[in-house]
Motif scaffolding. Structure first.
Motif, PDB file in Angstrom:
ATOM      1  N   ASN A  72      41.705  37.151  40.802  1.00  0.00           N
ATOM      2  CA  ASN A  72      41.387  38.543  40.501  1.00  0.00           C
ATOM      3  C   ASN A  72      42.225  39.074  39.348  1.00  0.00           C
ATOM      4  O   ASN A  72      41.713  39.720  38.435  1.00  0.00           O
ATOM      5  CB  ASN A  72      41.543  39.413  41.748  1.00  0.00           C
TER       6      ASN A  72
ATOM      7  N   SER B 116      40.771  29.951  46.645  1.00  0.00           N
ATOM      8  CA  SER B 116      39.776  30.643  47.473  1.00  0.00           C
ATOM      9  C   SER B 116      39.795  30.164  48.917  1.00  0.00           C
ATOM     10  O   SER B 116      39.474  30.929  49.818  1.00  0.00           O
ATOM     11  CB  SER B 116      38.382  30.497  46.879  1.00  0.00           C
TER      12      SER B 116
ATOM     13  N   ASP C 105      39.201  37.782  53.172  1.00  0.00           N
ATOM     14  CA  ASP C 105      37.864  38.318  52.919  1.00  0.00           C
ATOM     15  C   ASP C 105      37.925  39.433  51.879  1.00  0.00           C
ATOM     16  O   ASP C 105      37.026  39.563  51.047  1.00  0.00           O
ATOM     17  CB  ASP C 105      37.233  38.842  54.214  1.00  0.00           C
ATOM     18  N   GLU C 106      38.980  40.237  51.928  1.00  0.00           N
ATOM     19  CA  GLU C 106      39.128  41.329  50.970  1.00  0.00           C
ATOM     20  C   GLU C 106      39.278  40.792  49.540  1.00  0.00           C
ATOM     21  O   GLU C 106      38.672  41.323  48.605  1.00  0.00           O
ATOM     22  CB  GLU C 106      40.332  42.199  51.324  1.00  0.00           C
ATOM     23  N   GLU C 107      40.063  39.733  49.362  1.00  0.00           N
ATOM     24  CA  GLU C 107      40.241  39.155  48.029  1.00  0.00           C
ATOM     25  C   GLU C 107      38.929  38.593  47.488  1.00  0.00           C
ATOM     26  O   GLU C 107      38.611  38.775  46.308  1.00  0.00           O
ATOM     27  CB  GLU C 107      41.308  38.056  48.065  1.00  0.00           C
ATOM     28  N   ILE C 108      38.175  37.942  48.349  1.00  0.00           N
ATOM     29  CA  ILE C 108      36.863  37.404  47.945  1.00  0.00           C
ATOM     30  C   ILE C 108      35.924  38.549  47.589  1.00  0.00           C
ATOM     31  O   ILE C 108      35.193  38.498  46.601  1.00  0.00           O
ATOM     32  CB  ILE C 108      36.255  36.534  49.059  1.00  0.00           C
ATOM     33  N   SER C 109      35.960  39.614  48.366  1.00  0.00           N
ATOM     34  CA  SER C 109      35.118  40.775  48.112  1.00  0.00           C
ATOM     35  C   SER C 109      35.472  41.423  46.770  1.00  0.00           C
ATOM     36  O   SER C 109      34.583  41.815  46.002  1.00  0.00           O
ATOM     37  CB  SER C 109      35.262  41.790  49.241  1.00  0.00           C
ATOM     38  N   ILE C 110      36.758  41.528  46.476  1.00  0.00           N
ATOM     39  CA  ILE C 110      37.199  42.092  45.193  1.00  0.00           C
ATOM     40  C   ILE C 110      36.703  41.213  44.051  1.00  0.00           C
ATOM     41  O   ILE C 110      36.211  41.726  43.028  1.00  0.00           O
ATOM     42  CB  ILE C 110      38.733  42.250  45.171  1.00  0.00           C
TER      43      ILE C 110
ATOM     44  N   HIS D   3      34.088  39.279  43.968  1.00  0.00           N
ATOM     45  CA  HIS D   3      32.649  39.486  43.845  1.00  0.00           C
ATOM     46  C   HIS D   3      32.351  40.826  43.171  1.00  0.00           C
ATOM     47  O   HIS D   3      31.519  40.911  42.257  1.00  0.00           O
ATOM     48  CB  HIS D   3      31.980  39.410  45.224  1.00  0.00           C
ATOM     49  N   GLN D   4      33.024  41.874  43.603  1.00  0.00           N
ATOM     50  CA  GLN D   4      32.781  43.202  43.038  1.00  0.00           C
ATOM     51  C   GLN D   4      33.165  43.262  41.565  1.00  0.00           C
ATOM     52  O   GLN D   4      32.470  43.887  40.766  1.00  0.00           O
ATOM     53  CB  GLN D   4      33.539  44.275  43.825  1.00  0.00           C
TER      54      GLN D   4
END
Length: 100
Positions: A38, A66, A71-76, A78-79
């Motif tokens: 990120n 990864s 889950d939050e890091e993966i979501s960030i 993706h966003q």
């Protein structure tokens, strides 16, 4: 000629990044800098703005990192891809890494 995958954003280049880029410009038409986290994704995006027309960014999330990401890091990640889709040239530094 284009370097299609490099990491000029690595801290190893903090002291001489500008010189490295200058030397690259002498030999190459463009450079694709691959984000791998990120923070790195945002760094390569900034480099592409600082060296517009020479450095092009890809966003990614390195497979080794990864596997331990929340889950939050993966979501960030993706966003950030969604938010900057028009500014990046590819999704990279993802997939299966059999080195480790």
């Amino acid at each position: 000629m284009i370097d299609t995958h490099c990491h000029i954003d690595f801290k190893d280049f903090d002291e001489d990044r500008e010189d490295v880029i200058k030397r690259a410009k002498d030999k190459l038409d463009n450079v694709v800098v691959s984000g791998y986290s990120n923070d790195s994704n945002m760094d390569v995006l900034q480099l592409s703005k600082d060296y517009e027309g020479f450095i092009y960014p890809t966003f990614g999330f390195h497979p080794v990192s990864s596997q331990n990401a929340t889950d939050e890091e993966i979501s960030i990640a993706h966003q950030n891809i969604v938010n900057h889709l028009d500014e990046i040239v590819a999704i990279g530094e993802v997939g299966m890494d059999y080195f480790y």
